[in-house]
Structures are given as C-alpha cells and as structure tokens.
Design a protein around this motif. Sequence first.
Motif, PDB file in Angstrom:
ATOM      1  N   TYR A   4      39.794  46.764  38.019  1.00 41.81           N
ATOM      2  CA  TYR A   4      41.074  46.098  37.763  1.00 41.81           C
ATOM      3  C   TYR A   4      41.183  44.839  38.620  1.00 41.81           C
ATOM      4  CZ  TYR A   4      46.176  45.542  37.490  1.00 41.81           C
ATOM      5  OH  TYR A   4      47.443  45.046  37.308  1.00 41.81           O
ATOM      6  N   GLU A   5      40.880  44.988  39.902  1.00 43.49           N
ATOM      7  CA  GLU A   5      40.922  43.843  40.814  1.00 43.49           C
ATOM      8  C   GLU A   5      39.841  42.831  40.458  1.00 43.49           C
ATOM      9  OE1 GLU A   5      40.651  42.887  45.618  1.00 43.49           O
ATOM     10  OE2 GLU A   5      40.523  44.947  44.890  1.00 43.49           O
ATOM     11  N   ARG A   8      40.998  40.691  37.423  1.00 44.84           N
ATOM     12  CA  ARG A   8      42.069  39.744  37.750  1.00 44.84           C
ATOM     13  C   ARG A   8      41.571  38.639  38.681  1.00 44.84           C
ATOM     14  NH1 ARG A   8      47.144  40.964  36.531  1.00 44.84           N
ATOM     15  NH2 ARG A   8      47.998  39.987  38.405  1.00 44.84           N
ATOM     16  N   GLY A  38      48.491  42.201  33.984  1.00 43.12           N
ATOM     17  CA  GLY A  38      49.056  43.028  35.040  1.00 43.12           C
ATOM     18  C   GLY A  38      49.648  44.324  34.541  1.00 43.12           C
ATOM     19  N   GLU A  39      49.281  44.727  33.323  1.00 41.22           N
ATOM     20  CA  GLU A  39      49.794  45.985  32.794  1.00 41.22           C
ATOM     21  C   GLU A  39      49.103  47.158  33.480  1.00 41.22           C
ATOM     22  OE1 GLU A  39      49.635  46.077  28.559  1.00 41.22           O
ATOM     23  OE2 GLU A  39      50.440  44.050  28.345  1.00 41.22           O
ATOM     24  N   TRP A  41      46.950  50.255  34.599  1.00 41.56           N
ATOM     25  CA  TRP A  41      45.572  50.645  34.274  1.00 41.56           C
ATOM     26  C   TRP A  41      45.640  52.083  33.791  1.00 41.56           C
ATOM     27  CZ3 TRP A  41      41.948  47.215  33.790  1.00 41.56           C
ATOM     28  CH2 TRP A  41      40.598  47.559  33.849  1.00 41.56           C
ATOM     29  N   LYS A 217      45.946  48.172  45.162  1.00 43.02           N
ATOM     30  CA  LYS A 217      46.550  47.847  43.869  1.00 43.02           C
ATOM     31  C   LYS A 217      47.481  46.642  43.989  1.00 43.02           C
ATOM     32  CE  LYS A 217      46.317  52.579  42.077  1.00 43.02           C
ATOM     33  NZ  LYS A 217      47.090  53.768  41.624  1.00 43.02           N
ATOM     34  N   TYR A 221      46.964  43.053  42.065  1.00 45.27           N
ATOM     35  CA  TYR A 221      47.980  42.475  41.177  1.00 45.27           C
ATOM     36  C   TYR A 221      48.176  40.988  41.465  1.00 45.27           C
ATOM     37  CZ  TYR A 221      52.344  41.760  38.676  1.00 45.27           C
ATOM     38  OH  TYR A 221      53.305  41.277  37.822  1.00 45.27           O
ATOM     39  N   TYR A 222      48.179  40.629  42.751  1.00 48.38           N
ATOM     40  CA  TYR A 222      48.395  39.233  43.138  1.00 48.38           C
ATOM     41  C   TYR A 222      47.087  38.464  43.346  1.00 48.38           C
ATOM     42  CZ  TYR A 222      53.392  40.033  43.754  1.00 48.38           C
ATOM     43  OH  TYR A 222      54.724  40.306  43.534  1.00 48.38           O
ATOM     44  N   SER A 223      45.944  39.113  43.109  1.00 44.91           N
ATOM     45  CA  SER A 223      44.625  38.486  43.313  1.00 44.91           C
ATOM     46  C   SER A 223      44.485  37.936  44.730  1.00 44.91           C
ATOM     47  CB  SER A 223      44.384  37.369  42.289  1.00 44.91           C
ATOM     48  OG  SER A 223      44.341  37.892  40.986  1.00 44.91           O
TER      49      SER A 223
END
Length: 235
Positions: A4-5, A8, A38-39, A41, A217, A221-223
């Motif tokens: 996920y990270e 993004r 950003g939905e 996971w 997480k 989300y904010y990279s």
Amino acid sequence: MDQYELIRTGYRVYGKSISELARLTGHCRNTVKKAIRGEPWGYREREHQAFPALGEHLAVIDGWLEGDRDKPCNQRHTARRIYHRLIEEQGFKGSESTVRRYVRLAKMQLGMAGSCTFIPCDPEAGYEGEVDWGGAIALIGGEAQRLKFFCMRSKYSGKHFVRFYPCERQQVFFDGHEQAYAFFGGVFPILIYDNLTAAVRKVMRGKDRQQQEAFSKFKAYYSLDARFIVMESFP
C-alpha cells in the motif's frame, strides 16, 4: 515498506505510472488506483512480491543492492549488471526483463529509485520538518497542570507549530500532524523524529526501526519519508 505504501509512494514521490505500478506489484490497475485514492486496503496483503523465476537468487540480489546503499552512484549495480552477474556467478537461466522488474521494485523499497544527485547543504523550502513532544506546566482554572505539547518545525524557515494535549497517545500524535499540516498549508515529504513510542515499537541497530502498525499506515497515506534519530553510543 508494505505494498500500500509502495504504491502511494511510487506514484506520488517517484512519479511512477499506474500501469508501471501494476506491473511492479502484480496488482490490477483498479487496485492500484484504489490505493492511490487512499481507500481502505480491503484484503490481506502479500508480504513479498512473487518472482518464481528468481527463486533463491532474490536473497543474492537483495544483498548486492543493500551493499550499494552507501556507495557512490557510479559504483552501484545496474539491473543489467545484476543480470550478467547472476548468469556468470549463479548460473541464472531466466530473462533480463524479470531481473529488471524486480530490481526496480527492490530499489524503490530501499529508497534508491530516484536519480542520484548531490546532497544540498541547506534544507529545501517545504521539504523537511522535525517532530517531537515537549512538556510544560500551565495554569488552568487557577490550578497548575502538567501538559504535553506536540511540535512540528520547518527545517528551512525554523517556523514552529505547537499544540497542547493532555497526553502523548497515538490518537493525539496523529491529530497533531494534521493540525500542523493545516497550519503550514501542506505536508513535508520528509519528517525527522526522535524515537517516539507513538511511531516506533522497537529501535533496531543503526537506522532500522520496527514501526508501529498504525503509524506505518498513517505514513503511507501521506507518502511520508519518516527518518529517525540514530542514538550514538559512547564509551
């Protein structure tokens, strides 16, 4: 770095396309788009991307790339060099495209995906910030109370954001970030932390940290590129 990270960060920081991220991670384009938006996971993530053709060679490649991290750019392995070394030293029979695909993914996870350049002596505007907690005693209703304050500082301007809280719990730690982002009008791509328990579960050797799951997480989300102070030991 989980996938996920990785998606993004690859999209927002390294400018990777949706198609390229889909090829790198093995996820479909819709799943990649969902992560970028950003939905949540919504399924179990794979810990490692499968590269069956590489098999036992994965550990060898990872070792070469890890050894490159402290080397000058012109002395690091290219994907082509790794491919030829695998053939010459390991008897590899697979294709060069498979090696290239894995090397791109591995370099992104190691933070080596960008082009090499010099390190500026002065911080870039809006690029780096520092985060820490502090303590103070305040008079509230005529009574002295001990409070905690969240502080985020711009390394470029030295401007501070400070917000008081009754504790240092993780919820207020995240709230402090969001309030600071609103104050500064954006997100610092790099944030430097002390080894705060809200972010770090365990301090490992050197720069390695076992991060809190919720912080990982939040960071994804904010990279954010989170960096932690290395505590030197003295005799």
